[in-house]
Design an enzyme around this catalytic site. Structure first.
Site, PDB file in Angstrom:
ATOM      1  N   HIS A   1     -72.636   0.752 -28.286  1.00  0.00           N
ATOM      2  CA  HIS A   1     -72.682   0.728 -29.760  1.00  0.00           C
ATOM      3  C   HIS A   1     -71.275   1.008 -30.298  1.00  0.00           C
ATOM      4  CE1 HIS A   1     -77.276   1.662 -29.995  1.00  0.00           C
ATOM      5  NE2 HIS A   1     -77.052   0.378 -29.955  1.00  0.00           N
TER       6      HIS A   1
ATOM      7  N   ASP B   1     -76.540  -6.738 -26.653  1.00  0.00           N
ATOM      8  CA  ASP B   1     -76.571  -6.422 -25.220  1.00  0.00           C
ATOM      9  C   ASP B   1     -77.695  -7.177 -24.514  1.00  0.00           C
ATOM     10  OD1 ASP B   1     -78.025  -4.627 -26.882  1.00  0.00           O
ATOM     11  OD2 ASP B   1     -78.360  -3.263 -25.217  1.00  0.00           O
TER      12      ASP B   1
ATOM     13  N   TYR C   1     -80.732   9.281 -23.399  1.00  0.00           N
ATOM     14  CA  TYR C   1     -81.053   8.019 -24.082  1.00  0.00           C
ATOM     15  C   TYR C   1     -82.084   8.278 -25.183  1.00  0.00           C
ATOM     16  CZ  TYR C   1     -82.261   2.971 -24.097  1.00  0.00           C
ATOM     17  OH  TYR C   1     -82.482   1.656 -24.430  1.00  0.00           O
TER      18      TYR C   1
ATOM     19  N   HIS D   1     -86.150   0.247 -30.584  1.00  0.00           N
ATOM     20  CA  HIS D   1     -85.635   1.070 -31.669  1.00  0.00           C
ATOM     21  C   HIS D   1     -85.137   0.271 -32.867  1.00  0.00           C
ATOM     22  CE1 HIS D   1     -81.152   0.452 -30.840  1.00  0.00           C
ATOM     23  NE2 HIS D   1     -81.786  -0.304 -29.964  1.00  0.00           N
TER      24      HIS D   1
ATOM     25  N   GLU E   1     -80.524  -7.233 -30.276  1.00  0.00           N
ATOM     26  CA  GLU E   1     -79.200  -6.615 -30.171  1.00  0.00           C
ATOM     27  C   GLU E   1     -78.373  -7.351 -29.110  1.00  0.00           C
ATOM     28  OE1 GLU E   1     -79.578  -2.275 -30.071  1.00  0.00           O
ATOM     29  OE2 GLU E   1     -77.628  -2.118 -31.062  1.00  0.00           O
TER      30      GLU E   1
ATOM     31  N   ASP F   1     -85.690  -1.883 -24.660  1.00  0.00           N
ATOM     32  CA  ASP F   1     -84.941  -0.615 -24.643  1.00  0.00           C
ATOM     33  C   ASP F   1     -85.829   0.597 -24.310  1.00  0.00           C
ATOM     34  OD1 ASP F   1     -82.384  -1.585 -25.227  1.00  0.00           O
ATOM     35  OD2 ASP F   1     -82.775  -1.593 -27.369  1.00  0.00           O
TER      36      ASP F   1
ATOM     37  N   HIS G   1     -82.604  -1.640 -19.726  1.00  0.00           N
ATOM     38  CA  HIS G   1     -81.468  -0.873 -19.190  1.00  0.00           C
ATOM     39  C   HIS G   1     -81.969   0.047 -18.073  1.00  0.00           C
ATOM     40  CE1 HIS G   1     -78.882  -2.005 -22.545  1.00  0.00           C
ATOM     41  NE2 HIS G   1     -79.799  -1.590 -23.390  1.00  0.00           N
TER      42      HIS G   1
ATOM     43  N   HIS H   1     -85.753  -8.390 -28.178  1.00  0.00           N
ATOM     44  CA  HIS H   1     -84.951  -7.593 -29.125  1.00  0.00           C
ATOM     45  C   HIS H   1     -83.620  -8.311 -29.306  1.00  0.00           C
ATOM     46  CE1 HIS H   1     -82.751  -4.235 -30.782  1.00  0.00           C
ATOM     47  NE2 HIS H   1     -82.299  -3.742 -29.646  1.00  0.00           N
TER      48      HIS H   1
HETATM   49 FE1  FEO Z   1     -81.114  -1.974 -28.728  1.00  0.00          FE
HETATM   50 FE2  FEO Z   1     -80.266  -2.310 -25.506  1.00  0.00          FE
HETATM   51  O1  FEO Z   1     -80.216  -2.744 -27.307  1.00  0.00           O
END
Ligand code: FEO
Length: 401
Positions: free
Chosen positions: A23, A83, A192, A145, A81, A164, A225, A79
């Protein structure tokens, strides 16, 4: 690298041992991370999520060795994002007509970031996709999230692709939870959750209850992750239930920064008072100007109470203390007590400012705090010691969960 995790499902992600921050500069990742992407080769071929933009070329090159890209029937974007979606623009140039399954908010986030009119297929909780020997079922998971987040559940294999949720920023070559260093894994899961999911405790609790009520078998939990949960996969779900419920350990954390060590001396005397009052309480002291803020947040998450100290500077507080208080406020901790302390030479506003910040952050304020003029002498060290003892007296009896 790809790793077969069942006959038909392979991990095709990226292990990033070098990642230090996530982030932007916001989140420290001392143990690196992984971007988990999964390939299902059933009668239909499905790619679940991709990897972060810097690794898109190697990701696509590896994927091409493993599957003819034209054979990918569906992409699932749990999701948006970057990544997880960062490789999509390059991938979609090669297979532009492949439908992308995501939530309505997923369309917003993918369109908003990449400005492409891909073939989005909007799904809701309960939407199913037949892929041959089994169906995929989608489960919206807003605020776990991001508003766009969803889970994908493989109904035949009993695999929950949770994105996530249940993840960790933890690089590993062996991929499974039972192969990881247990202490490292536990800490990275906790860090996390504390730093990313704490503001969404209610949504986590609700989603877990909703998922449990579906009574679906879960053989594997495959987050986006860190490790795949293979050994007792529901252990991380149970852990999340505990963490979402105003989690505490029998710990008090003292955070401070200090110009000339006077506030530091106060912190140490307060710690002695706490320990004298109750030797079972774990007391940790952090100079917030020197320590990693995400590690500090993790300790706040574990605490029953926090005490925050700063010297007064320019009628305000030291910048490192202001920074950590801003983080703490944003995370909306609940069920924790707090108080402020600080030394001063002239105007002495720090304690009042910190107390207000803690109050705004939802902490139960124990008292109006402790100020000390100049360097604490023996009498003032005794006041700090008593402050620590009195703080313990406000804590209710500790029952180990
Ligand atoms: Fe919310 Fe792993 O991105």
């Amino acid at each position: 690298m790809s790793i077969k995790i069942t006959d038909k499902v392979s991990w095709v992600g990226k292990v990033d041992w070098e990642l230090k921050k996530f982030h932007g500069e916001e989140l420290s990742t001392h143990k690196g991370s992984t971007y988990n992407s999964y390939l299902i080769q059933d009668e239909k071929t499905v790619l679940i999520d991709t990897v972060w933009t810097p690794y898109r070329d190697e990701f696509i090159a590896r994927l091409q060795k493993y599957v003819d890209l034209d054979k990918i029937d569906y992409i699932v974007a749990n999701h948006g994002e970057p990544d997880h979606s960062g490789s999509l623009p390059a991938l979609m140039k090669l297979i532009p007509n492949t439908p992308i399954y995501c939530t309505a908010n997923g369309v917003k986030s993918l369109r908003g970031q990449y400005h492409q009119d891909w073939d989005f297929q909007v799904v809701k909780t309960g939407t199913k996709l037949d892929i041959g020997s089994q169906e995929l079922m989608f489960i919206e998971a807003p605020m776990l999230h991001w508003p766009d987040t969803m889970f994908t559940y493989a109904m035949g294999d009993g695999i929950l692709f949770s994105n996530d949720a249940f993840g960790q920023h933890y690089a590993t070559e062996s991929l499974y939870n039972d192969k990881a260093d247990p202490a490292e894994l536990q800490y990275e899961c906790l860090k996390y959750y504390a730093n990313i999911l704490t503001p969404f405790n209610r949504q986590v609790d609700r989603k877990i209850k909703e998922f449990v009520a579906l009574n679906l078998p879960v053989n594997l939990i495959c987050p986006s992750h860190g490790v795949i949960w293979r050994d007792n996969p529901l252990q991380i779900v149970q852990q999340y239930s505990r963490w979402a419920d105003s989690y505490q350990e029998n710990q008090v954390t003292i955070l401070y920064d200090s110009m000339w060590d006077s506030t530091k001396k106060m912190a140490q005397a307060i710690a002695r008072g706490i320990t004298a009052a109750d030797q079972d309480i774990i007391v940790k002291i952090y100079n917030v100007g020197q320590r990693d803020k995400n590690d500090i947040i993790t300790e706040v998450f574990r605490s029953r109470a926090i005490l925050v100290g700063s010297s007064t500077i320019n009628r305000g507080i030291l910048s490192a203390v202001a920074g950590i208080l801003e983080e703490i406020k944003g995370l909306s901790f609940s069920g924790k007590k707090a108080a402020a302390f600080g030394s001063y030479g002239w105007s002495g506003e720090s304690v009042k400012i910190i107390t207000q910040e803690l109050r705004d952050g939802g902490f139960d304020i124990i008292n109006e705090g402790l100020r000390c003029l100049w360097t604490p002498d023996q009498e003032n060290e005794q006041r700090c010691f008593q402050f620590g003892q009195e703080m313990v007296a406000t804590l209710e009896g500790w029952q180990k969960a």
